[in-house]
Design an enzyme around this catalytic site. Structure first.
Site, mmCIF file in Angstrom:
data_model
loop_
_atom_site.group_PDB
_atom_site.id
_atom_site.type_symbol
_atom_site.label_atom_id
_atom_site.label_comp_id
_atom_site.label_asym_id
_atom_site.label_seq_id
_atom_site.Cartn_x
_atom_site.Cartn_y
_atom_site.Cartn_z
ATOM 1 N N GLY A 49 46.820 44.380 33.862
ATOM 2 C CA GLY A 49 46.246 45.434 34.680
ATOM 3 C C GLY A 49 46.550 45.152 36.138
ATOM 4 O O GLY A 49 46.875 44.021 36.500
ATOM 5 N N GLN A 54 45.959 45.323 45.120
ATOM 6 C CA GLN A 54 46.703 44.079 44.867
ATOM 7 C C GLN A 54 48.149 44.163 45.326
ATOM 8 O O GLN A 54 48.846 43.146 45.350
ATOM 9 C CB GLN A 54 46.664 43.728 43.375
ATOM 10 C CG GLN A 54 45.296 43.260 42.896
ATOM 11 C CD GLN A 54 45.344 42.861 41.445
ATOM 12 O OE1 GLN A 54 45.323 43.706 40.574
ATOM 13 N NE2 GLN A 54 45.432 41.567 41.181
ATOM 14 N N CYS A 103 43.418 36.602 36.759
ATOM 15 C CA CYS A 103 43.742 37.648 37.730
ATOM 16 C C CYS A 103 45.027 37.254 38.438
ATOM 17 O O CYS A 103 45.182 36.094 38.828
ATOM 18 C CB CYS A 103 42.605 37.756 38.743
ATOM 19 S SG CYS A 103 42.901 38.977 40.034
ATOM 20 N N HIS A 145 37.444 45.053 35.344
ATOM 21 C CA HIS A 145 38.058 44.091 36.271
ATOM 22 C C HIS A 145 38.795 44.829 37.393
ATOM 23 O O HIS A 145 38.655 44.493 38.579
ATOM 24 C CB HIS A 145 39.011 43.186 35.473
ATOM 25 C CG HIS A 145 39.787 42.201 36.288
ATOM 26 N ND1 HIS A 145 39.637 40.836 36.159
ATOM 27 C CD2 HIS A 145 40.745 42.371 37.243
ATOM 28 C CE1 HIS A 145 40.460 40.233 37.001
ATOM 29 N NE2 HIS A 145 41.151 41.131 37.667
ATOM 30 N N GLU A 146 39.565 45.859 37.022
ATOM 31 C CA GLU A 146 40.370 46.578 38.025
ATOM 32 C C GLU A 146 39.493 47.446 38.931
ATOM 33 O O GLU A 146 39.768 47.560 40.136
ATOM 34 C CB GLU A 146 41.460 47.420 37.358
ATOM 35 C CG GLU A 146 42.425 46.664 36.434
ATOM 36 C CD GLU A 146 43.027 45.407 37.029
ATOM 37 O OE1 GLU A 146 43.135 45.306 38.273
ATOM 38 O OE2 GLU A 146 43.390 44.509 36.257
ATOM 39 N N HIS A 149 38.235 45.356 41.583
ATOM 40 C CA HIS A 149 39.233 45.199 42.653
ATOM 41 C C HIS A 149 39.134 46.345 43.659
ATOM 42 O O HIS A 149 39.234 46.134 44.872
ATOM 43 C CB HIS A 149 40.657 45.208 42.091
ATOM 44 C CG HIS A 149 41.162 43.865 41.655
ATOM 45 N ND1 HIS A 149 41.274 42.802 42.515
ATOM 46 C CD2 HIS A 149 41.608 43.419 40.461
ATOM 47 C CE1 HIS A 149 41.762 41.765 41.855
ATOM 48 N NE2 HIS A 149 41.982 42.103 40.606
HETATM 49 NI NI NI Z 1 42.676 40.985 39.038
#
Ligand code: NI
Length: 178
Positions: A49, A54, A103, A145-146, A149
């Site tokens: 992902g 990021q 990650c 998780h994303e 972010h």
């Molecule tokens: Ni991550």
């Protein structure tokens, strides 16, 4: 096809809360290029992902998905390649599942992270069409998780036992993860 460098933890921008994609952006080359770059960068880095932040793009855009026998998560079943723009969790399970998570922005470490077993998500595709779906298990984990972010959060802040944080190779050597 552009592949960008992954923004690493410690970079202040990774902690920013990203902004929604506006209605004017849907269907534009700018958005299509962003999405293409994200999928290419995610695949090139063998991620399961990726959040736009990021790769230094502070928008609420995330991608995920992988084929079978993924090198980072060999125990997991494949997940269809998916794009989510402006994702929103509408409802979630009471139960949490614990799994070792990593990650791309925190290379070579893993930690045991609780995540909701299932989530119901509303999001948009690159043309601006809304969709709503329930996701469970590892897919639900990746999405949580994303989305974290997109809110400037990293998985160690979700851990409730920091003693489980370890170096990926050492955890593998110890048989804790595959
Ligand atoms: Ni991550």
């Amino acid at each position: 096809m552009t592949i960008k460098n992954i923004v690493l933890a410690g970079t202040p921008q990774l902690r920013h809360i990203t902004k929604p994609v506006t209605s004017e952006m849907f269907g534009t080359n700018e958005l299509n290029n962003m999405v293409e770059t994200m999928f290419a960068t995610m695949k090139a880095n063998k991620g399961v992902g990726l959040a736009a932040s990021q790769i230094g793009l502070e928008y609420r855009v995330l991608t995920f998905g992988f084929d079978t026998n993924h090198p980072r998560y060999p125990d997991q079943e494949p997940v269809p390649f998916t794009l989510m723009i402006n994702p929103e969790i509408l409802s979630k399970s009471q139960d949490m599942i614990y799994l070792y998570e990593g990650c791309l922005s925190l290379p070579e470490v893993r930690g045991l992270v609780p995540r909701f077993e299932w989530i119901e998500v509303k999001a948009y595709d690159e043309k601006g069409y809304a969709f709503q779906q329930r996701y469970e298990g590892f897919t639900a984990r990746i999405i949580q998780h994303e989305i974290d972010h997109l809110d400037g959060k990293l998985y160690p802040e979700r851990m409730d036992n920091m003693r489980t944080l370890g170096i990926t190779a050492a955890l593998r050597e110890a048989g804790v993860i595959r």
